[in-house]
Design a protein around this motif. Structure first.
Motif, PDB file in Angstrom:
ATOM      1  N   PRO A  13      27.253  -5.419  38.132  1.00  9.59           N
ATOM      2  CA  PRO A  13      26.054  -4.594  37.992  1.00  9.59           C
ATOM      3  C   PRO A  13      25.155  -5.062  36.844  1.00  9.59           C
ATOM      4  CG  PRO A  13      27.941  -3.469  37.037  1.00  9.59           C
ATOM      5  CD  PRO A  13      28.466  -4.718  37.681  1.00  9.59           C
ATOM      6  N   GLN A  14      23.862  -4.770  37.003  1.00  7.35           N
ATOM      7  CA  GLN A  14      22.892  -5.228  36.011  1.00  7.35           C
ATOM      8  C   GLN A  14      22.736  -4.246  34.862  1.00  7.35           C
ATOM      9  OE1 GLN A  14      22.309  -8.121  36.551  1.00  7.35           O
ATOM     10  NE2 GLN A  14      22.533  -8.396  38.754  1.00  7.35           N
ATOM     11  N   ILE A  15      23.307  -3.069  35.005  1.00  4.72           N
ATOM     12  CA  ILE A  15      23.270  -2.082  33.920  1.00  4.72           C
ATOM     13  C   ILE A  15      24.715  -1.678  33.615  1.00  4.72           C
ATOM     14  CG2 ILE A  15      20.969  -1.185  34.417  1.00  4.72           C
ATOM     15  CD1 ILE A  15      22.298   1.107  35.952  1.00  4.72           C
ATOM     16  N   HIS A  16      24.901  -1.165  32.421  1.00  2.00           N
ATOM     17  CA  HIS A  16      26.263  -0.829  32.011  1.00  2.00           C
ATOM     18  C   HIS A  16      26.284   0.491  31.262  1.00  2.00           C
ATOM     19  CE1 HIS A  16      28.170  -4.623  33.136  1.00  2.00           C
ATOM     20  NE2 HIS A  16      26.973  -5.133  32.920  1.00  2.00           N
ATOM     21  N   SER A  17      27.437   1.130  31.299  1.00  2.00           N
ATOM     22  CA  SER A  17      27.598   2.336  30.506  1.00  2.00           C
ATOM     23  C   SER A  17      27.571   1.934  29.040  1.00  2.00           C
ATOM     24  CB  SER A  17      28.931   3.002  30.821  1.00  2.00           C
ATOM     25  OG  SER A  17      29.990   2.194  30.364  1.00  2.00           O
ATOM     26  N   ALA A  19      29.737   2.575  26.974  1.00  2.03           N
ATOM     27  CA  ALA A  19      31.088   2.423  26.449  1.00  2.03           C
ATOM     28  C   ALA A  19      31.313   0.986  25.984  1.00  2.03           C
ATOM     29  CB  ALA A  19      32.101   2.768  27.527  1.00  2.03           C
TER      30      ALA A  19
ATOM     31  N   LYS B 328      15.619  -8.979  32.308  1.00  2.00           N
ATOM     32  CA  LYS B 328      16.205  -9.284  33.609  1.00  2.00           C
ATOM     33  C   LYS B 328      15.224  -8.898  34.694  1.00  2.00           C
ATOM     34  CE  LYS B 328      21.142  -8.357  32.897  1.00  2.00           C
ATOM     35  NZ  LYS B 328      22.234  -7.451  33.254  1.00  2.00           N
ATOM     36  N   PRO B 334      20.104  -1.714  40.538  1.00  2.00           N
ATOM     37  CA  PRO B 334      20.741  -2.288  39.353  1.00  2.00           C
ATOM     38  C   PRO B 334      22.264  -2.393  39.462  1.00  2.00           C
ATOM     39  CG  PRO B 334      20.116  -0.022  38.955  1.00  2.00           C
ATOM     40  CD  PRO B 334      19.566  -0.379  40.304  1.00  2.00           C
ATOM     41  N   MET B 335      22.875  -1.655  40.381  1.00  2.00           N
ATOM     42  CA  MET B 335      24.332  -1.702  40.470  1.00  2.00           C
ATOM     43  C   MET B 335      24.818  -2.873  41.324  1.00  2.00           C
ATOM     44  SD  MET B 335      25.477   0.694  38.530  1.00  2.00           S
ATOM     45  CE  MET B 335      27.173   1.005  38.977  1.00  2.00           C
ATOM     46  N   MET B 336      24.105  -3.166  42.395  1.00  2.00           N
ATOM     47  CA  MET B 336      24.560  -4.233  43.290  1.00  2.00           C
ATOM     48  C   MET B 336      23.551  -5.349  43.437  1.00  2.00           C
ATOM     49  SD  MET B 336      26.574  -2.172  46.285  1.00  2.00           S
ATOM     50  CE  MET B 336      27.213  -3.649  47.046  1.00  2.00           C
ATOM     51  N   LEU B 357      13.951  -5.057  33.992  1.00  2.00           N
ATOM     52  CA  LEU B 357      14.694  -4.233  33.042  1.00  2.00           C
ATOM     53  C   LEU B 357      14.443  -4.684  31.609  1.00  2.00           C
ATOM     54  CD1 LEU B 357      18.129  -3.943  34.905  1.00  2.00           C
ATOM     55  CD2 LEU B 357      16.158  -2.404  34.993  1.00  2.00           C
ATOM     56  N   GLU B 361      17.607  -1.258  28.618  1.00  2.00           N
ATOM     57  CA  GLU B 361      18.176  -0.843  29.902  1.00  2.00           C
ATOM     58  C   GLU B 361      19.341  -1.724  30.316  1.00  2.00           C
ATOM     59  OE1 GLU B 361      14.792   0.803  32.762  1.00  2.00           O
ATOM     60  OE2 GLU B 361      14.236  -1.053  31.793  1.00  2.00           O
ATOM     61  N   ALA B 362      19.242  -3.005  29.988  1.00  2.00           N
ATOM     62  CA  ALA B 362      20.268  -3.951  30.435  1.00  2.00           C
ATOM     63  C   ALA B 362      21.364  -4.124  29.397  1.00  2.00           C
ATOM     64  CB  ALA B 362      19.622  -5.297  30.743  1.00  2.00           C
ATOM     65  N   ALA B 363      21.338  -3.293  28.348  1.00  2.00           N
ATOM     66  CA  ALA B 363      22.277  -3.475  27.245  1.00  2.00           C
ATOM     67  C   ALA B 363      23.721  -3.390  27.736  1.00  2.00           C
ATOM     68  CB  ALA B 363      22.043  -2.406  26.183  1.00  2.00           C
ATOM     69  N   PHE B 417      30.615  -1.298  35.571  1.00  2.00           N
ATOM     70  CA  PHE B 417      29.682  -0.438  34.830  1.00  2.00           C
ATOM     71  C   PHE B 417      30.430   0.336  33.755  1.00  2.00           C
ATOM     72  CE2 PHE B 417      27.669   3.639  34.018  1.00  2.00           C
ATOM     73  CZ  PHE B 417      26.347   3.298  33.805  1.00  2.00           C
ATOM     74  N   PRO B 420      34.676  -0.587  29.156  1.00  3.35           N
ATOM     75  CA  PRO B 420      34.263  -0.717  27.762  1.00  3.35           C
ATOM     76  C   PRO B 420      34.445  -2.137  27.226  1.00  3.35           C
ATOM     77  CG  PRO B 420      36.319   0.495  27.900  1.00  3.35           C
ATOM     78  CD  PRO B 420      35.877   0.252  29.307  1.00  3.35           C
TER      79      PRO B 420
END
Lengths: 367, 440
Positions: A13-17, A19, B328, B334-336, B357, B361-363, B417, B420
């Protein structure tokens, strides 16, 4: 459109939690801090020295261990956390080479020989503690009665509540009559003036009779390891970890629950009482139980992966803690119980894999 | 338990960020002077080119013929002249041949909105033929040729036709806007599918964050006299995955390794249904689609109806360019979705969104060792052990990873996603699947 510099090309995925490992570690460290500050306040500046030496030992161990693997992992915070937990498991009077050794052992032997964070099978802080416990047993079991408890001019050595009960019963050679609190009273175990006032005030307000000793245990006016004494502050820290979902509720709940259940059923036996006469509150408040249940048994690396596994692990830890406390030769069982259950984690993981979507139950197989 | 349905296991809640353009009406995008139309915009074999440089094309003319059953026709999105045949990279890393078309001349159909065909009397065979001819593919992102999906094997009873209006990917609003603005067309598209598939029941699953769309679809279904259930679903990623959607709507689990037809169901995305409607009723091939252009770096996020082959640069310019430099560029959600670096990359039939992004946002966290925290297991909707599978793949244990369910993984990205330690789990699984196909 202006020609910008090359964009990042990354897999989905291009975004992350938000955490991250350092956030997890930082959260646990923050949740632990109040109990440590209490320890320093209660036991004096020497407690601070023990903490600093532990942290230094941990940092050194991490630098050496990671350095050998050509890595620098100090920033992930896990070594700091290990060092802190080592210090929290030390009596204040311990010679400073003991926490230093414990931290070095924790990082170098328990953690880095297995490949560093995430690869160790045993909780490093507990490994360090148990290593020095069996190496310098007398230093590790010399406790200080804090002046804030006794009201005396100087701190004197004395036993912890659990230690006093265990040796007292052993000396007696038979059942002790009453319960642990009455037994401690018969041994002239002190209760602080604050707790006595509190118990009186509480009775005046609610009509309920409470024991001053338990108030001392709850607030942390009692001999013990630097970081384990304040049940209240540890519970607050644990609640913060639960609230921020850094830890799962299953482990502390089933650990404390199974321990309380067994203690409630069988805890009265050493005092000549029948079944269902154990003093659960006393046992929950004393020793390293709360520190262990919220901060050490919950260590992600050395606890199972799935909720089902966590429950089995926590039940086992509760059972072993009860067994060691009540029937073992040591007054305390938390460290050993957690380490013993650490050993079972790979087996637990194998048999408690998640249930796969679209696969019939009989065919489930752990990955 | 509330009465709102969802799938029971795993899932999570990434920040939705739909408000950026969920209330922005769909408008026609500017048609650029040159369009690049890839011949492979679908799953399966690429289409065979039917044109040569210098040839004049009309809007909607067939320029690439499907090569086999699992393939799809490609049509010219605009009138003009073929400039060249050239190789292009698509955002997913695929290199394919494309027809470069210089746009000029008169539109044959643009602006014509009346139903030109008496479709209500057509039978399943004829309708399926139209879907095939017009190059319709699944527009939810997988781009599986629609005629192949809708062709029900003989002897199979289809109990459920489930329409996917979930749109669980953050940012994306193209399906939402379509349901809101074209509910009647979508319902008619479903009527067409009903004739083709002959299901016993029809349901549309829509996440509760699109209450207005649920309302619009219910009204339209009533007006069209189509008996169907619009099922509100909990907002949870990946609710829009076929298997999770079916579990929520029908309570049935598609068995591992099987297709929805195994439980008597066919799933189709609302965008596909709309394309089917246009193909059948308006005799219009799939030459445009709704694309959400969004992300924190886009000055004015919008939902645009875009001609296939339009360079993404043109869309970004139309949305006011960048308000801040993006780190990006993403095609899809953004997930797939896939990152790409060349803004000249064309929009294809599967492009549901273009996201720019920002750094914030892409952090992502720095990568560390796996902490064994179990978060990936907790969020996996397929009940897999992502960390375990990743380790197996990392040690070339492809066969054991497949045994552990690797092929059930749909690369939804929930595990990665949540991780950690920022372990590239999805890439690991993509690699594992590739290697297991090679080796096993």
């Amino acid at each position: 459109m202006e020609d910008e510099k090359l964009k990042l090309i990354t897999g989905s995925p291009q975004i992350h939690s938000l955490a991250s490992t350092s956030r997890v570690m930082g959260g646990v460290i923050l949740a632990l801090l109040p109990a440590g500050i209490w320890g320093v306040w209660l036991f004096g500046p020497r407690a601070g020295a023990v903490i600093l030496v532990s942290l230094a030992g941990a940092a050194a161990g991490e630098l050496i261990g990671a350095g050998l693997m050509k890595k620098n992992t100090l920033a992930d915070g896990s070594a700091f956390l290990t060092g802190l937990l080592v210090a929290y498991n030390m009596p204040v009077s311990v010679p400073l080479y003991v926490p230093a050794t414990a931290s070095l052992f924790a990082l170098l032997v328990a953690k880095w020989t297995f490949g560093g964070l995430g690869n160790n099978w045993i909780n490093p802080a507990l490994a360090g503690r148990v290593f020095v416990f069996f190496s310098w047993t007398s230093a590790m079991t010399k406790w200080t009665l804090p002046v804030k408890l006794t009201g005396a001019a100087e701190a004197v050595t004395g036993a912890t509540v659990l230690g006093a009960v265990k040796t007292g019963l052993a000396d007696l050679g038979g059942p002790g009559g009453g319960g642990p609190v009455e037994f401690l009273k018969s041994l002239d175990f002190p209760a602080s003036a604050f707790a006595q006032d509190l118990a009186r005030g509480f009775q005046g307000l609610t009509g309920l009779e409470t024991e001053a000793l338990k108030w001392d245990l709850f607030f942390g006016l009692t001999p013990g390891c630097i970081g384990e004494v304040s049940t209240l502050l540890l519970l607050l820290g644990g609640a913060a970890l639960l609230f921020t979902r850094i830890i799962n509720w299953e482990i502390p709940f089933f650990y404390l629950g199974s321990f309380a259940l067994l203690t409630g059923i069988f805890g009265g036996l050493p005092f000549g009482k029948g079944l269902f006469a154990g003093d659960v509150v006393f046992h929950l408040l004393s020793g390293g139980l709360i520190l262990g249940a919220f901060f050490m048994a919950t260590d992600m690396v050395t606890s199972p992966l799935t909720k089902k596994g966590m429950i089995i692990y926590a039940l086992g830890t509760g059972f072993l803690t009860f067994l060691i406390r009540q029937y073992g030769s040591f007054p305390e069982g938390v460290s050993l119980a957690i380490i013993l259950m650490n050993i079972f984690v790979p087996v637990i993981n194998r048999y408690t894999g998640p249930k796969r979507f679209g696969v019939a139950k009989t065919k489930t197989k752990a990955a | 338990m509330s009465g709102i349905k969802t799938f029971p296991k795993g899932g999570l809640h990434p920040p939705g960020r739909k408000a950026l353009c969920s209330s922005v009406e769909i408008k026609n995008a500017v048609i650029p002077p040159v369009l690049t139309v890839p011949l492979q915009q679908h799953l399966g074999k690429p289409a065979l080119p039917l044109v040569e440089p210098g040839m004049e094309v009309r809007e909607g003319m067939l320029i690439g013929r499907a090569d086999g059953f699992i393939s799809a026709n490609v049509h010219s999105p605009v009138p003009g002249r073929v400039k060249s045949l050239k190789a292009v990279f698509l955002p997913n890393g695929l290199q394919t041949q494309a027809v470069e078309i210089e746009f000029f001349g008169e539109f044959d159909r643009s602006g014509r909105r009346t139903e030109g065909r008496k479709w209500e009397d057509l039978g399943a065979e004829e309708l399926l033929k139209i879907v095939e001819d017009q190059g319709i593919v699944g527009m939810g992102g997988a781009t599986f040729p629609a005629h192949a999906k809708f062709k029900v094997p003989q002897g199979t009873r289809i109990e459920y036709l489930v329409i996917n209006g979930v749109e669980c990917e953050p940012y994306l609003c193209s399906d939402h806007r379509l349901m809101l603005e074209k509910p009647r067309e979508i319902i008619r598209g479903i009527r067409i599918l009903r004739t083709i598939i002959q299901p016993e029941k029809i349901a549309i699953g829509v996440e509760l964050n699109k209450a207005d769309a649920i309302e619009a679809l219910r009204k339209a279904a009533e007006a069209e006299g189509l008996p169907l259930a619009v099922v509100p679903l909990k907002v949870k990623y990946p609710q829009g995955d076929e298997k999770q959607l079916l579990k929520a709507v029908t309570r049935r689990e598609v068995p591992s390794g099987a297709l929805p037809s195994a439980i008597g169901a066919v799933v189709s995305n609302v965008g596909t249904v709309f394309a089917v409607y246009e193909a059948v009723a308006l005799d219009k091939p799939l030459i445009e689609r709704v694309v959400t252009v969004s992300g924190g770096a886009i000055a004015a996020p919008a939902n645009l109806k875009v001609r296939i082959g339009t360079p993404i640069r043109s869309l970004i310019e139309e949305c006011g360019g960048f308000r801040e430099p993006p780190v990006k560029l993403v095609a899809g959600g953004p997930m797939m979705g896939f990152t790409f670096y060349d803004p000249e990359t064309p929009v294809t039939k599967g492009t549901s969104g273009i996201l720019a992004l920002t750094k914030q946002e892409a952090a992502a966290a720095p990568r560390t060792f796996c902490l064994q925290c179990g978060k990936c297991i907790a969020v996996c909707p397929m009940g897999l052990n992502p960390t375990g599978l990743f380790k197996l793949i990392d040690h070339s244990g492809y066969a054991r990873a497949v045994e552990g369910g690797l092929l059930d993984c749909k690369e939804c990205g929930a595990c990665a996603f949540a991780c950690p330690a920022h372990i590239p789990l999805v890439q690991g699984f993509k690699l594992g699947k590739l290697m297991s196909r090679k080796e096993l």
